[in-house]
Write a protein that holds these residues in place. Structure first.
Motif, PDB file in Angstrom:
ATOM      1  N   PHE A  63      -5.074 -18.165  64.319  1.00 32.15           N
ATOM      2  CA  PHE A  63      -3.782 -18.851  64.448  1.00 32.15           C
ATOM      3  C   PHE A  63      -3.212 -18.693  65.855  1.00 32.15           C
ATOM      4  N   GLU A  64      -3.171 -17.479  66.349  1.00 31.45           N
ATOM      5  CA  GLU A  64      -2.596 -17.251  67.675  1.00 31.45           C
ATOM      6  C   GLU A  64      -3.390 -17.954  68.769  1.00 31.45           C
ATOM      7  N   ARG A  65      -4.714 -18.060  68.586  1.00 36.58           N
ATOM      8  CA  ARG A  65      -5.495 -18.760  69.609  1.00 36.58           C
ATOM      9  C   ARG A  65      -5.133 -20.237  69.629  1.00 36.58           C
ATOM     10  N   MET A  66      -4.880 -20.812  68.459  1.00 39.12           N
ATOM     11  CA  MET A  66      -4.461 -22.212  68.423  1.00 39.12           C
ATOM     12  C   MET A  66      -3.076 -22.362  69.060  1.00 39.12           C
ATOM     13  N   VAL A  67      -2.184 -21.427  68.774  1.00 37.02           N
ATOM     14  CA  VAL A  67      -0.849 -21.489  69.381  1.00 37.02           C
ATOM     15  C   VAL A  67      -0.972 -21.308  70.903  1.00 37.02           C
ATOM     16  N   GLN A  68      -1.884 -20.456  71.318  1.00 33.15           N
ATOM     17  CA  GLN A  68      -2.145 -20.286  72.749  1.00 33.15           C
ATOM     18  C   GLN A  68      -2.577 -21.605  73.387  1.00 33.15           C
ATOM     19  N   PHE A  69      -3.499 -22.283  72.710  1.00 30.82           N
ATOM     20  CA  PHE A  69      -3.989 -23.543  73.273  1.00 30.82           C
ATOM     21  C   PHE A  69      -2.869 -24.570  73.378  1.00 30.82           C
ATOM     22  N   ILE A  70      -2.053 -24.667  72.330  1.00 37.87           N
ATOM     23  CA  ILE A  70      -1.021 -25.698  72.307  1.00 37.87           C
ATOM     24  C   ILE A  70       0.114 -25.385  73.297  1.00 37.87           C
ATOM     25  N   THR A  71       0.450 -24.110  73.450  1.00 38.10           N
ATOM     26  CA  THR A  71       1.553 -23.764  74.342  1.00 38.10           C
ATOM     27  C   THR A  71       1.089 -23.532  75.776  1.00 38.10           C
ATOM     28  N   GLY A  72      -0.219 -23.337  75.957  1.00 36.49           N
ATOM     29  CA  GLY A  72      -0.732 -23.057  77.295  1.00 36.49           C
ATOM     30  C   GLY A  72      -0.464 -21.640  77.762  1.00 36.49           C
ATOM     31  N   MET A  73      -0.004 -20.780  76.868  1.00 43.76           N
ATOM     32  CA  MET A  73       0.253 -19.389  77.249  1.00 43.76           C
ATOM     33  C   MET A  73      -1.087 -18.698  77.494  1.00 43.76           C
ATOM     34  N   SER A  74      -1.162 -17.937  78.586  1.00 40.86           N
ATOM     35  CA  SER A  74      -2.476 -17.406  78.944  1.00 40.86           C
ATOM     36  C   SER A  74      -2.790 -16.093  78.229  1.00 40.86           C
ATOM     37  N   ASN A  75      -1.786 -15.382  77.754  1.00 45.75           N
ATOM     38  CA  ASN A  75      -2.064 -14.118  77.070  1.00 45.75           C
ATOM     39  C   ASN A  75      -1.630 -14.205  75.603  1.00 45.75           C
ATOM     40  N   ILE A  76      -2.525 -13.839  74.715  1.00 43.67           N
ATOM     41  CA  ILE A  76      -2.261 -13.946  73.269  1.00 43.67           C
ATOM     42  C   ILE A  76      -1.074 -13.085  72.852  1.00 43.67           C
ATOM     43  N   ARG A  77      -0.772 -12.053  73.653  1.00 46.21           N
ATOM     44  CA  ARG A  77       0.356 -11.182  73.320  1.00 46.21           C
ATOM     45  C   ARG A  77       1.697 -11.914  73.454  1.00 46.21           C
ATOM     46  N   ASP A  78       1.661 -13.064  74.107  1.00 45.22           N
ATOM     47  CA  ASP A  78       2.895 -13.810  74.320  1.00 45.22           C
ATOM     48  C   ASP A  78       3.100 -14.940  73.317  1.00 45.22           C
ATOM     49  N   VAL A  79       2.225 -15.032  72.315  1.00 45.54           N
ATOM     50  CA  VAL A  79       2.447 -16.057  71.288  1.00 45.54           C
ATOM     51  C   VAL A  79       2.677 -15.444  69.915  1.00 45.54           C
ATOM     52  N   ILE A  80       2.761 -14.122  69.840  1.00 42.60           N
ATOM     53  CA  ILE A  80       3.103 -13.436  68.583  1.00 42.60           C
ATOM     54  C   ILE A  80       4.324 -12.570  68.900  1.00 42.60           C
ATOM     55  N   PRO A  81       5.336 -12.578  68.017  1.00 41.02           N
ATOM     56  CA  PRO A  81       6.573 -11.867  68.367  1.00 41.02           C
ATOM     57  C   PRO A  81       6.346 -10.396  68.734  1.00 41.02           C
ATOM     58  N   PHE A  82       5.549  -9.701  67.923  1.00 42.96           N
ATOM     59  CA  PHE A  82       5.370  -8.266  68.147  1.00 42.96           C
ATOM     60  C   PHE A  82       3.888  -7.922  68.159  1.00 42.96           C
ATOM     61  N   PRO A  83       3.257  -8.041  69.317  1.00 41.60           N
ATOM     62  CA  PRO A  83       1.804  -7.864  69.381  1.00 41.60           C
ATOM     63  C   PRO A  83       1.361  -6.443  69.067  1.00 41.60           C
ATOM     64  N   ARG A  84       0.267  -6.356  68.345  1.00 42.57           N
ATOM     65  CA  ARG A  84      -0.377  -5.082  68.038  1.00 42.57           C
ATOM     66  C   ARG A  84      -1.720  -5.065  68.754  1.00 42.57           C
ATOM     67  N   VAL A  85      -1.831  -4.183  69.736  1.00 40.55           N
ATOM     68  CA  VAL A  85      -3.081  -4.071  70.491  1.00 40.55           C
ATOM     69  C   VAL A  85      -3.379  -2.583  70.677  1.00 40.55           C
ATOM     70  N   PRO A  86      -4.626  -2.258  71.074  1.00 37.57           N
ATOM     71  CA  PRO A  86      -4.953  -0.839  71.219  1.00 37.57           C
ATOM     72  C   PRO A  86      -3.929  -0.113  72.095  1.00 37.57           C
ATOM     73  N   GLY A  87      -3.416   0.969  71.590  1.00 33.09           N
ATOM     74  CA  GLY A  87      -2.493   1.785  72.369  1.00 33.09           C
ATOM     75  C   GLY A  87      -1.062   1.283  72.389  1.00 33.09           C
ATOM     76  N   SER A  88      -0.736   0.284  71.579  1.00 41.04           N
ATOM     77  CA  SER A  88       0.605  -0.280  71.661  1.00 41.04           C
ATOM     78  C   SER A  88       1.069  -0.862  70.330  1.00 41.04           C
ATOM     79  N   ALA A  89       2.124  -0.264  69.784  1.00 40.77           N
ATOM     80  CA  ALA A  89       2.726  -0.806  68.556  1.00 40.77           C
ATOM     81  C   ALA A  89       4.240  -0.632  68.618  1.00 40.77           C
ATOM     82  N   GLU A  90       4.816  -0.895  69.787  1.00 42.05           N
ATOM     83  CA  GLU A  90       6.267  -0.809  69.930  1.00 42.05           C
ATOM     84  C   GLU A  90       6.910  -1.967  69.167  1.00 42.05           C
ATOM     85  N   PHE A  91       8.139  -1.804  68.822  1.00 41.37           N
ATOM     86  CA  PHE A  91       8.937  -2.801  68.091  1.00 41.37           C
ATOM     87  C   PHE A  91       8.467  -2.997  66.658  1.00 41.37           C
TER      88      PHE A  91
END
Length: 486
Positions: A458-486
């Motif tokens: 889903f986020e990759r499709m939203v990335q494509f449609i919005t042109g955002m280059s980082n997937i962390r910027d198309v999900i309100p609260f990204p969960r990635v290794p070493g980071s679960a703030e908010f």
RNA sequence: GCCUCUUUAGCUCAGCUGGUUAGAGCGCCGGACUGUUAAUCCGUAGGUCCAAGGUUCGAGUCCUUGAAGGGGCGCCA
């Protein structure tokens, strides 16, 4: 509309979007929202999130106490009652001449971490509790909503059933990657078995459980009863992936269709992708236009070869107006091996039948060779999952990946192996114990049929449609290794 | 997990081969102006140069370690 109005006693609040679309000159209205800009002590750009565009509020500051005027600052929240008039300025059709202004929430500009100027996405990522107030992120998250809505609309209108597959799964054989363990045991004092390992028989579910990596296997259960189903929910991967295209918690859409082969699967993937893009183009033009300009602006400072070949909206239109390229894995290998970059040794990784295509190869096919989405089908069986249907050549499986420009793999799917003996053979080869998936095998023993499906990120499709280059910027609260703030 | 880059004012960055008082733009604050559209003009304030060690007469600048962030790769959606 009443439902949004907490102040029913005074006057109904009108949403900004409604004012801009169907406002009547001369009418008295009440609006509430956040101040995006306050120019010349006279012009407030007010936004309440109902759309991309702001309502201009005109304040005759001479008529208001200086104290109040000073509190109208960047992102302060205000309520304005006034008369809607035709705008004298060129930037907008209407404007609201304020008669009453109330501060609902102050925002001291000196202490506030956002500023009325360009801020980098990396900075805003650390201020995730405020970033949705910016033009960029409010546009992105309105579009995220639009895509989510369009997904349900597409499948509902096409006779699919929305199926909820479990978030907590007892099967660790889904084969899609590392999993997050779910346990109610005390990690410091977990019961141990005779082998010295944690005894999950004493855990909440009586067995080891994990967060799901895919709802596909359960969706197959649905497809073999309801015909056409889809899942749309959160998915978890405990892979240590550090890229702009991976999240540890992401949302996935997984349709599963009975009486469908790999060709039907590809048709569905293409039609579905185009529908989502078209839905956003048709319904969120202002947000898209803003995002497009944002990218064009950023690209001014980049060398030509790093810029997009087409602006955002043109790219989206191009994708929905043209057929996706469809090639077999074998054809892809041949095309790559006779390509210029291959012959000149420009690829870091070798291209060889039997090896998975690397990101650089996929990118070349999509962005240089075909210049549009590409569906690669019939991959070697040894680099794909156990449940994919073996083709007659017995070397490849009926699996497909849909590759998008700039993103890479957005969809991965396959026709499923419906023949029990083939499935058992494959599971044995890959050391997957049958007792783990006894129910999955029974689907082949009792009333099985050819069926197929795919998973779309889903986020990759939203990335494509919005042109955002980082997937962390198309999900309100990204969960990635070493980071679960908010 | 691997490779690489970055970290200097609230933000984005500059700071030469190490050398006195650390620079800009924007933002904030103050003033001027008032039909603006990223308003404009003038001015003020604001910095343990990521952290800890080290080299040196002298470190923002060089070295070591660590932290945080970015980009690329792998794994995938």
């Amino acid at each position: 509309m009443d439902i949004h109005n907490i102040d029913v006693k005074e006057m109904k609040r009108t949403e900004v979007n409604q004012v801009l679309q169907e406002g009547k000159v001369g009418s008295e209205i009440l609006v509430k929202g956040w101040v995006k800009a306050f120019r010349a002590n006279r012009f407030i750009s007010l936004n309440d999130g109902s759309g991309f565009n702001n309502l201009q509020v005109v304040v005759d500051f001479e008529n208001y106490p200086e104290e109040l005027i000073k509190r109208i600052s960047f992102h302060s929240c205000i309520s304005v009652k006034g008369e809607l008039v035709e705008s004298q300025g060129a930037g907008q059709k209407f404007e609201l001449v304020a008669k009453e202004i109330e501060i609902l929430g102050d925002s001291n500009a000196g202490d506030y971490v956002l500023q009325p100027k360009k801020m980098t996405p990396e900075y805003l990522r650390e201020k995730a509790h405020f970033r949705m107030r910016t033009n960029t992120f409010s546009a992105v998250f309105r579009i995220r909503h639009a895509v989510a809505f369009a997904i349900h609309k597409y499948y509902n209108d096409n006779g699919y059933y929305y199926m909820h597959t479990p978030i907590i799964t007892g099967s660790d054989a889904e084969g899609a990657g590392e999993m997050f363990r779910v346990s109610a045991l005390d990690p410091d004092n977990a019961p141990k078995g005779e082998d010295g390992k944690v005894d999950y028989k004493q855990d909440f579910f009586g067995k080891a459980t994990n967060l799901t990596v895919s709802g596909q296997l359960q969706a197959e259960i649905g497809a073999l009863a309801l015909g056409k189903v889809y899942t749309f929910g959160p998915t978890f991967r405990a892979e240590n992936s550090n890229t702009s295209r991976h999240l540890a918690e992401f949302w996935m859409i997984e349709p599963e269709v009975a009486f469908c082969d790999i060709h039907g699967d590809m048709d569905l993937a293409e039609d579905f992708s185009k529908y989502l893009i078209k839905y956003v183009l048709d319904n969120y033009p202002d947000d898209l236009k803003f995002l497009e300009n944002r990218i064009l602006d950023m690209e001014k400072q980049m060398p030509k070869e790093q810029r997009r070949p087409m602006p955002l909206i043109e790219t989206l239109n191009f994708v929905i107006e043209n057929d996706f390229e469809r090639i077999t894995y074998t054809e892809a290998v041949n095309i790559l091996r006779s390509s210029k970059p291959y012959k000149k040794g420009r690829f870091e990784f070798d291209v060889e039948w039997g090896k998975d295509l690397q990101a650089e190869h996929e990118r070349w096919l999509v962005e240089k060779k075909f210049k549009k989405p590409v569906i690669v089908v019939d991959y070697p069986k040894d680099i794909k999952s156990f449940y994919m249907r073996l083709n007659d050549d017995e070397k490849t499986v009926a699996a497909m990946d849909v590759l998008f420009p700039g993103i890479g793999e957005v969809i991965g799917g396959s026709q499923r192996e419906e023949r029990l003996e083939f499935l058992q053979k494959r599971m044995a080869e890959m050391d997957i114990p049958e007792h783990e998936l006894w129910w999955y095998l029974e689907l082949r023993k009792f009333g099985g049929c050819p069926h197929a499906g795919f998973g779309m990120g889903f986020e990759r499709m939203v990335q494509f449609i919005t042109g955002m280059s980082n997937i962390r910027d198309v999900i309100p609260f990204p969960r990635v290794p070493g980071s679960a703030e908010f």
